[in-house]
Design an enzyme around this catalytic site. Structure first.
Site, mmCIF file in Angstrom:
data_model
loop_
_atom_site.group_PDB
_atom_site.id
_atom_site.type_symbol
_atom_site.label_atom_id
_atom_site.label_comp_id
_atom_site.label_asym_id
_atom_site.label_seq_id
_atom_site.Cartn_x
_atom_site.Cartn_y
_atom_site.Cartn_z
ATOM 1 N NE ARG A 256 -1.244 0.138 4.778
ATOM 2 C CZ ARG A 256 -0.371 0.724 5.574
ATOM 3 N NH1 ARG A 256 0.224 1.835 5.221
ATOM 4 N NH2 ARG A 256 -0.060 0.186 6.740
ATOM 5 C CG HIS A 260 -4.114 1.109 8.489
ATOM 6 N ND1 HIS A 260 -4.319 -0.156 7.997
ATOM 7 C CD2 HIS A 260 -5.106 1.326 9.394
ATOM 8 C CE1 HIS A 260 -5.388 -0.690 8.586
ATOM 9 N NE2 HIS A 260 -5.876 0.196 9.428
ATOM 10 C CE1 TYR A 269 3.421 1.421 8.521
ATOM 11 C CE2 TYR A 269 2.539 2.968 10.127
ATOM 12 C CZ TYR A 269 2.409 2.262 8.947
ATOM 13 O OH TYR A 269 1.281 2.405 8.188
HETATM 14 C C1 LIG Z 1 -10.688 -8.015 15.068
HETATM 15 C C2 LIG Z 1 -9.993 -6.722 14.850
HETATM 16 N N1 LIG Z 1 -8.826 -6.467 15.501
HETATM 17 C C3 LIG Z 1 -8.181 -5.297 15.306
HETATM 18 C C4 LIG Z 1 -8.706 -4.340 14.479
HETATM 19 C C5 LIG Z 1 -7.974 -3.023 14.241
HETATM 20 N N2 LIG Z 1 -7.378 -3.068 12.891
HETATM 21 C C6 LIG Z 1 -7.985 -2.479 11.846
HETATM 22 S S1 LIG Z 1 -7.162 -2.733 10.422
HETATM 23 C C7 LIG Z 1 -5.958 -3.636 11.194
HETATM 24 C C8 LIG Z 1 -4.807 -4.211 10.421
HETATM 25 C C9 LIG Z 1 -5.248 -5.077 9.297
HETATM 26 O O1 LIG Z 1 -4.140 -5.471 8.539
HETATM 27 P P1 LIG Z 1 -4.289 -6.392 7.271
HETATM 28 O O2 LIG Z 1 -5.149 -7.550 7.588
HETATM 29 O O3 LIG Z 1 -2.929 -6.670 6.763
HETATM 30 O O4 LIG Z 1 -5.108 -5.482 6.232
HETATM 31 P P2 LIG Z 1 -4.673 -4.089 5.599
HETATM 32 O O5 LIG Z 1 -5.160 -3.027 6.542
HETATM 33 O O6 LIG Z 1 -3.196 -4.085 5.461
HETATM 34 O O7 LIG Z 1 -5.379 -4.013 4.301
HETATM 35 C C10 LIG Z 1 -6.222 -3.719 12.561
HETATM 36 C C11 LIG Z 1 -5.372 -4.440 13.514
HETATM 37 C C12 LIG Z 1 -9.939 -4.627 13.835
HETATM 38 N N3 LIG Z 1 -10.510 -3.760 12.983
HETATM 39 N N4 LIG Z 1 -10.539 -5.824 14.020
#
Ligand SMILES: Cc1ncc(C[n+]2csc(CCOP(=O)(O)OP(=O)(O)O)c2C)c(N)n1
Ligand SMILES: [Mg+2]
Length: 359
Positions: A256, A260, A269
């Site tokens: 990306r 985020h 980071y």
């Molecule tokens: C169950 C849960 N835990 C934590 C979060 C907070 N959170 C939102 S996005 C994220 C990271 C997700 O990373 P990834 O799966 O790699 O997807 P990306 O954002 O990189 O597309 C987190 C920890 C959440 N939304 N749901």
């Protein structure tokens, strides 16, 4: 193809390389006209995304999870689907939503915090966006099971990130789908980070694709910035699913470019040099190179495409912003089919409170 590329040996499917050259032996059934059409869609999605970031910075949108860098993975995979297949998106799937026919106005409405943006048109087979990370592989698996029991010739596809693979639900879904040979595609966009957590801290496995092996089905790693690879792998996984061959895990290795979400500062980071390295692999530039080599991309064509896209996008924003403000009652009204006595009481209290405030 899925069998041919072994994630354990670090093999990754790439068909269109960063210089815009195609590996003809692996080329899927996409002619130049189709590639040109899909390039326009990718460009359009990048512009939808850019506009969302601008709106957020201007205070016209609550928050937004940008998709820049991941467009080829989304467009290629979504283009391989059939009309009746069900999509289970996470929160970073603007490209997929657009490809499936969710109106741009609604994509914006959703991120403006308006729940009406989460309501997809009747003929668009997309589930609500999963903000909880990694819970929706279970839903896609359940829907695939239903399709199998009803002998429907469709598959389901679930989009999630590298971070979602650390959630228990992801593993339960994979296990169940493997045991029951369900027509589901697990499509992981490994964009190298889960907010600030890098991929190497997410799992000790060398690849995410190889996790499929433990559950008894095929997994393939593809270059996620390669439209043709994303399309070819998904198309094969879909045919396999519909033919009774069971699930597939596709790991699209991508990046990306942006934060985020608009609430994140990625400079905390990751290094600029890393971002620059990935920008050299930009799916948009790669397609431009391919098309330019065939006389199908020029600066003036690009300008025209951009102008047309901008007009559509501006109209969608205007429509989203012109939506009548929801009524106060709505937050009480739509929780249950019928309002409970307690909710009715709370609604009345709230309306009285608002009246007193006004007077
Ligand atoms: C169950 C849960 N835990 C934590 C979060 C907070 N959170 C939102 S996005 C994220 C990271 C997700 O990373 P990834 O799966 O790699 O997807 P990306 O954002 O990189 O597309 C987190 C920890 C959440 N939304 N749901
Ligand atoms: Mg991620």
């Amino acid at each position: 193809m899925i069998e041919k590329f072994d994630p354990l040996r670090g093999e990754r499917l790439q068909i269109l390389d960063p210089d815009g050259r195609v590996e003809e032996n692996l080329r899927p059934d996409l002619n130049d006209e189709a590639i040109q059409k899909l390039y326009r869609k990718i460009l359009f999605i990048r512009m939808i995304d850019q506009k969302a970031l601008t709106l957020q910075r201007q205070g016209r949108m609550g928050t937004y999870a940008p998709v820049q860098g991941q467009e080829a993975a989304q467009v290629g995979s979504a283009y391989a689907l059939g009309k009746g297949d069900w999509v289970f998106p996470s929160f970073r799937e603007t490209g997929v939503l657009y490809m499936r026919g969710v109106p741009v106005r609604d994509i914006y409405l959703y991120w403006m915090g308006d729940e009406r943006g989460a309501r997809v048109p009747e003929d668009v087979f997309v589930f609500p966006i999963s903000v909880p990370v990694g819970t929706h592989p279970l839903h896609a698996t359940g829907a695939a099971w239903a399709a199998k029991l009803q002998k429907e010739k469709i598959c389901t596809i679930v989009y999630f990130g590298d971070g979602a693979t650390s959630e228990g639900d992801f593993h339960e879904a994979m296990n169940f789908a493997g045991v029951f040979q369900l027509p589901v595609i697990f499509f992981c966009q490994n964009n190298q980070y889960a907010i600030s957590v890098p991929r190497k801290k997410q799992t000790a496995s060398k690849t995410i694709a190889q996790k499929a092996i433990a559950y008894g089905f095929g997994g393939i790693q593809v270059d996620g910035n390669d439209l043709l690879a994303a399309y070819a792998a998904t198309q094969e996984a879909r045919e396999k699913a519909i033919g009774g061959g069971g699930p597939t895990l596709i790991e699209a290795v991508t990046y990306r470019f942006g934060p985020h979400t608009t609430a994140d500062d990625p400079t905390k980071y990751r290094k600029d040099e890393e971002v620059e390295e990935w920008k050299a692999l930009d799916p948009v530039i790669r397609l431009q190179r391919y098309l330019a080599g065939r006389g199908l991309w020029t600066e003036s064509l690009e300008k025209k495409n951009r102008e047309e896209a901008e007009e559509i996008i501006n109209r969608a924003v205007a429509e989203a912003e012109a939506m009548p403000v929801p009524r106060i009652e709505d937050i009480f009204r739509y929780t249950y089919a019928e309002m409970t006595p307690v909710l009715k009481e709370q609604l009345n209290d709230y309306l009285t409170f608002l009246k007193e405030k006004e007077s």
